[in-house]
Design a protein around this motif. Structure first.
Motif, short mmCIF file in Angstrom:
data_model
loop_
_atom_site.label_atom_id
_atom_site.label_comp_id
_atom_site.label_asym_id
_atom_site.label_seq_id
_atom_site.Cartn_x
_atom_site.Cartn_y
_atom_site.Cartn_z
N PHE A 148 -8.09 6.22 10.26
CA PHE A 148 -7.13 5.11 10.03
C PHE A 148 -6.06 5.04 10.36
CE2 PHE A 148 -3.55 3.20 7.70
CZ PHE A 148 -3.95 1.62 7.60
N GLN A 180 1.71 9.01 -3.21
CA GLN A 180 0.35 8.87 -3.30
C GLN A 180 -0.38 9.77 -4.30
OE1 GLN A 180 -1.80 8.74 0.29
NE2 GLN A 180 -1.04 7.61 1.58
N LYS A 226 -3.89 4.08 -5.38
CA LYS A 226 -4.59 4.48 -4.19
C LYS A 226 -4.32 6.43 -4.41
CE LYS A 226 -3.18 4.37 0.77
NZ LYS A 226 -1.72 3.97 1.45
N SER A 250 1.00 -1.88 -0.08
CA SER A 250 0.24 -0.14 0.55
C SER A 250 0.70 1.86 -0.36
CB SER A 250 -0.70 0.21 1.54
OG SER A 250 0.03 -0.39 2.82
N ARG A 279 2.36 12.79 1.91
CA ARG A 279 2.07 11.77 1.84
C ARG A 279 2.08 12.08 -0.38
NH1 ARG A 279 2.46 8.03 5.36
NH2 ARG A 279 0.86 6.85 6.85
C1 PBG Z 1 -0.87 2.61 4.69
C2 PBG Z 1 -2.49 2.98 4.64
C3 PBG Z 1 -3.00 3.57 5.29
C4 PBG Z 1 -4.64 3.12 4.38
C5 PBG Z 1 -4.27 1.63 4.18
N1 PBG Z 1 -3.26 1.59 3.94
C6 PBG Z 1 -3.09 4.70 5.37
C7 PBG Z 1 -2.10 6.38 4.64
O1 PBG Z 1 -2.29 6.00 3.39
O2 PBG Z 1 -2.03 6.41 5.44
C8 PBG Z 1 -5.82 3.99 4.93
C9 PBG Z 1 -6.77 3.31 4.97
C10 PBG Z 1 -8.39 3.61 5.25
O3 PBG Z 1 -7.66 4.67 5.73
O4 PBG Z 1 -9.07 3.00 5.98
N2 PBG Z 1 -0.41 2.87 4.20
#
Ligand code: PBG
Length: 325
Positions: A205, A222, A196, A166, A218
């Protein structure tokens, strides 16, 4: 020939009719339930911003995994928040680390429940970024994907049924695939968080996963919310690198992306209904401003109708109940 010959209401007049002509059906078979594991024993710590969701120690996460399996949920997605966080992401690389322990314990207790392991560095590094940070603060791509591949291998060895990167580094799917294949895990699927987006909806989260970045944001890894052509590019690259399933995340604000991806590829498409999408409805429902169950069915139906084959949702256990009522 319009009205009065055409009366679309004819097939809407009763529950039986509506049931028969329904184009999109929700099934538990398509839902994945996220779980958060923390250190300790007997720990069940509620996440303030996500009513009904808790951080669980390994012994407790096993209980919730068993309940999910018994309710008919086919898969869980595991996130670990160890107390040990360092620049090297040591805990995620340790065969006795928190995620590895939880994966092994869940597989031991529920062999038929699929365990998808989230692969990222943000929950295990002291800076909270998804890759390695260079002295000037930039997130370094190529050293990160080597570490991410090692993390994926550690989780596959612990028994994960799929690894789900992720982090959004370039080339990480290929790096994971290469190492997994070389080390005897050629049959472990990769669920790629392919499109993403950098999103305000991840806020809750980050409390659950203890993964907020210590500085910056990020947006250098992202995706920008404005870009759909780029999302397709990311998805096609990941499939080219060997992704078995591709994900769009968040889900609700990105239904057009889900549809475009579904039309463009022939692998299963996963959508992640993220924490912020969950908390918004929860908060409104707590105030009596919205009917939670109806809102959840509507959002999940919309995500499915847009083209998601599989949906990751914090409502999976409620859906198991509601679908049986
Ligand atoms: C980590 C990750 C994130 C989520 C899933 N894996 C958060 C982010 O990228 O900051 C978000 C999941 C959610 O908000 O339910 N890389």
């Amino acid at each position: 020939m319009g009205f009065p010959l055409h009366r679309p209401r004819r097939t809407r007049q009763s529950d039986a009719w509506r049931r028969m002509v329904r184009e999109t059906r929700l099934s538990l078979d398509a839902l994945i339930y996220p779980l958060f594991v923390v250190p300790g024993r007997g720990v069940r710590h509620p996440v303030q911003s996500m009513p009904g969701v808790s951080q669980l120690s390994v012994d407790e996460v096993v209980k919730d995994a068993k309940a999910a399996a018994a309710a008919g949920i086919p898969a869980v997605l595991l996130f670990a928040a160890p107390s040990e966080k360092d620049a090297l992401a040591s805990n995620a690389l340790d065969p006795k680390g928190l995620a590895a322990q939880a994966i092994a314990a869940i597989k031991d207790a529920c062999p038929h429940l699929l365990v998808w392991a989230d692969v990222c560095l943000c929950g295990v590094t002291d800076h909270g970024h998804c890759g390695h940070v260079l002295p000037k603060g930039a997130v370094d791509n190529d050293s990160s994907i080597e570490t991410l591949a090692q993390v994926a291998l550690n989780y596959a060895r612990a028994g994960a049924d799929a690894v789900a990167p992720s982090d959004m580094m370039d080339g990480r799917v290929a790096a994971l695939r290469r190492l997994l294949d070389r080390q005897g895990h050629a049959t472990t699927p990769i669920v790629s968080y392919a499109a993403k987006f950098a999103s305000a909806f991840y806020g809750p989260f980050r409390e659950a996963a203890e993964s907020a970045p210590a500085f910056g944001d990020r947006r250098s890894y992202q995706m920008d919310a404005a870009n759909s052509r780029e999302a397709l590019r990311e998805v096609l690259l990941d499939i080219d690198e060997g992704a078995d399933l591709v994900m769009v995340k968040p889900a609700g604000p990105y239904l057009d992306i889900i549809r475009q991806v579904r039309d463009a590829v022939n692998v299963p498409v996963v959508a992640y209904q993220v924490s912020g999408e969950f908390s918004l409805i929860k908060a409104a429902a707590e105030r009596g401003w919205i009917d939670e169950r109806a809102a959840v069915f509507e959002t999940l139906t919309g995500i499915h109708r847009a083209g998601a084959d599989l949906i990751i949702t914090y409502w999976a256990p409620d859906m198991a109940r509601w679908l049986n009522e």
